[in-house]
Design a protein around this motif. Structure first.
Motif, PDB file in Angstrom:
ATOM      1  N   HIS A  16       0.760  -1.460   0.169  1.00  0.00           N
ATOM      2  CA  HIS A  16       0.505   0.162   0.004  1.00  0.00           C
ATOM      3  C   HIS A  16       0.549   0.881  -0.398  1.00  0.00           C
ATOM      4  O   HIS A  16       0.493   2.636  -0.887  1.00  0.00           O
ATOM      5  CB  HIS A  16      -0.706   0.034   0.939  1.00  0.00           C
ATOM      6  CG  HIS A  16      -1.894   0.942   1.093  1.00  0.00           C
ATOM      7  ND1 HIS A  16      -1.628   2.164   1.610  1.00  0.00           N
ATOM      8  CD2 HIS A  16      -3.123   1.171   0.748  1.00  0.00           C
ATOM      9  CE1 HIS A  16      -2.469   3.355   1.404  1.00  0.00           C
ATOM     10  NE2 HIS A  16      -3.803   2.642   1.031  1.00  0.00           N
ATOM     11  N   PRO A  74       1.387  -9.274  -4.134  1.00  0.00           N
ATOM     12  CA  PRO A  74       0.582  -8.211  -3.407  1.00  0.00           C
ATOM     13  C   PRO A  74       0.504  -8.487  -2.219  1.00  0.00           C
ATOM     14  O   PRO A  74      -0.085  -9.958  -1.383  1.00  0.00           O
ATOM     15  CB  PRO A  74      -1.501  -7.975  -3.495  1.00  0.00           C
ATOM     16  CG  PRO A  74      -1.043  -9.065  -5.004  1.00  0.00           C
ATOM     17  CD  PRO A  74      -0.504 -10.061  -5.044  1.00  0.00           C
ATOM     18  N   PHE A  76      -0.625  -7.677   1.099  1.00  0.00           N
ATOM     19  CA  PHE A  76      -1.901  -7.473   1.812  1.00  0.00           C
ATOM     20  C   PHE A  76      -2.105  -8.743   2.518  1.00  0.00           C
ATOM     21  O   PHE A  76      -2.903  -9.638   2.341  1.00  0.00           O
ATOM     22  CB  PHE A  76      -2.478  -7.081   0.988  1.00  0.00           C
ATOM     23  CG  PHE A  76      -3.072  -5.895   0.188  1.00  0.00           C
ATOM     24  CD1 PHE A  76      -2.050  -4.950   0.986  1.00  0.00           C
ATOM     25  CD2 PHE A  76      -2.738  -5.955  -1.649  1.00  0.00           C
ATOM     26  CE1 PHE A  76      -2.427  -3.294  -0.212  1.00  0.00           C
ATOM     27  CE2 PHE A  76      -2.253  -5.188  -2.342  1.00  0.00           C
ATOM     28  CZ  PHE A  76      -2.276  -3.625  -1.698  1.00  0.00           C
ATOM     29  N   VAL A  79      -8.030  -9.006   2.009  1.00  0.00           N
ATOM     30  CA  VAL A  79      -7.866  -8.800   0.663  1.00  0.00           C
ATOM     31  C   VAL A  79      -9.519  -7.512   0.564  1.00  0.00           C
ATOM     32  O   VAL A  79     -10.894  -8.258   0.544  1.00  0.00           O
ATOM     33  CB  VAL A  79      -8.605 -10.152  -0.297  1.00  0.00           C
ATOM     34  CG1 VAL A  79      -9.050  -9.906  -1.531  1.00  0.00           C
ATOM     35  CG2 VAL A  79      -7.674 -10.912   0.175  1.00  0.00           C
ATOM     36  N   ALA A  83      -6.518  -4.179  -3.213  1.00  0.00           N
ATOM     37  CA  ALA A  83      -6.252  -5.402  -3.842  1.00  0.00           C
ATOM     38  C   ALA A  83      -7.406  -6.106  -4.810  1.00  0.00           C
ATOM     39  O   ALA A  83      -6.999  -6.958  -5.848  1.00  0.00           O
ATOM     40  CB  ALA A  83      -6.205  -6.998  -2.823  1.00  0.00           C
ATOM     41  N   ARG A  84      -8.959  -6.078  -4.421  1.00  0.00           N
ATOM     42  CA  ARG A  84      -9.504  -6.718  -5.635  1.00  0.00           C
ATOM     43  C   ARG A  84      -9.836  -5.952  -6.617  1.00  0.00           C
ATOM     44  O   ARG A  84     -10.257  -6.030  -7.709  1.00  0.00           O
ATOM     45  CB  ARG A  84     -11.081  -6.524  -4.373  1.00  0.00           C
ATOM     46  CG  ARG A  84     -11.432  -7.794  -3.965  1.00  0.00           C
ATOM     47  CD  ARG A  84     -12.651  -7.892  -3.762  1.00  0.00           C
ATOM     48  NE  ARG A  84     -13.240  -6.721  -2.962  1.00  0.00           N
ATOM     49  CZ  ARG A  84     -13.550  -6.334  -2.028  1.00  0.00           C
ATOM     50  NH1 ARG A  84     -12.634  -6.332  -0.704  1.00  0.00           N
ATOM     51  NH2 ARG A  84     -14.270  -4.939  -2.109  1.00  0.00           N
ATOM     52  N   LEU A  87      -5.843  -2.305  -7.520  1.00  0.00           N
ATOM     53  CA  LEU A  87      -4.118  -3.265  -7.993  1.00  0.00           C
ATOM     54  C   LEU A  87      -4.572  -4.220 -10.106  1.00  0.00           C
ATOM     55  O   LEU A  87      -3.841  -4.214 -10.564  1.00  0.00           O
ATOM     56  CB  LEU A  87      -3.862  -4.194  -7.117  1.00  0.00           C
ATOM     57  CG  LEU A  87      -2.954  -5.327  -7.772  1.00  0.00           C
ATOM     58  CD1 LEU A  87      -1.575  -4.245  -7.823  1.00  0.00           C
ATOM     59  CD2 LEU A  87      -1.879  -6.167  -6.525  1.00  0.00           C
ATOM     60  N   SER A 108      -3.360 -12.367  -2.974  1.00  0.00           N
ATOM     61  CA  SER A 108      -2.482 -11.492  -1.405  1.00  0.00           C
ATOM     62  C   SER A 108      -2.103 -12.270  -1.333  1.00  0.00           C
ATOM     63  O   SER A 108      -2.268 -13.543  -0.498  1.00  0.00           O
ATOM     64  CB  SER A 108      -3.899 -10.960  -1.151  1.00  0.00           C
ATOM     65  OG  SER A 108      -3.625  -9.654  -2.006  1.00  0.00           O
TER      66      SER A 108
END
Length: 135
Positions: A16, A74, A76, A79, A83-84, A87, A108
């Motif tokens: 992030h 990712p 992360f 999620v 991420a969903r 990205l 992720s």
């Protein structure tokens, strides 16, 4: 220890970002550990916001090194929207901008069963030196 990745592949650890410059240290530590374990593997970090470099800058840098396959990981645990939605949109834009490149977007890191197991082990067996009640 070897990796199954080919020389034309680079791994991008995507996180992030934060205004706090110390925030990125764990992501940088993962990149350094990967480089230690696999010295010939090209690893770079990229960030969504507030921290440099961003994903397009990292992609361009790796392209200049001759990389043609970029694996984006990712970093992360949860999620969420980044991420969903954010990205995948960034990667779609890169695919359009660089059709000669192969982009591989992994799930992720928090979705990997090994990560769940490792976090559970850490939580259950934290060393005494890391417990807040120990000075």
């Amino acid at each position: 220890m070897t990796t199954d990745l080919k020389p034309e592949t680079a791994v991008i650890l995507f996180a992030h970002g934060s205004r706090d410059p110390l925030w990125r240290l764990p992501i940088d530590a993962v990149a350094l550990e990967m480089t230690r374990q696999w010295p010939h593997l090209s690893v770079a970090c990229a960030f969504l916001e507030l921290t440099a470099p961003d994903l397009p800058t990292t992609v361009e840098h790796l392209m200049m090194q001759g990389k043609t396959h970029l694996r984006i990981v990712p970093m992360f645990l949860g999620v969420g929207r980044h991420a969903r939605e954010d990205l995948p949109k960034l990667v779609d834009d890169l695919v359009q901008a660089y059709p000669q490149m192969q982009f591989e977007l992994l799930p992720s890191i928090g979705e990997h069963p090994a990560m769940t197991q490792l976090m559970a082990q850490i939580a259950a067996h934290a060393p005494a030196a890391h417990r807040p009640d120990k000075a």
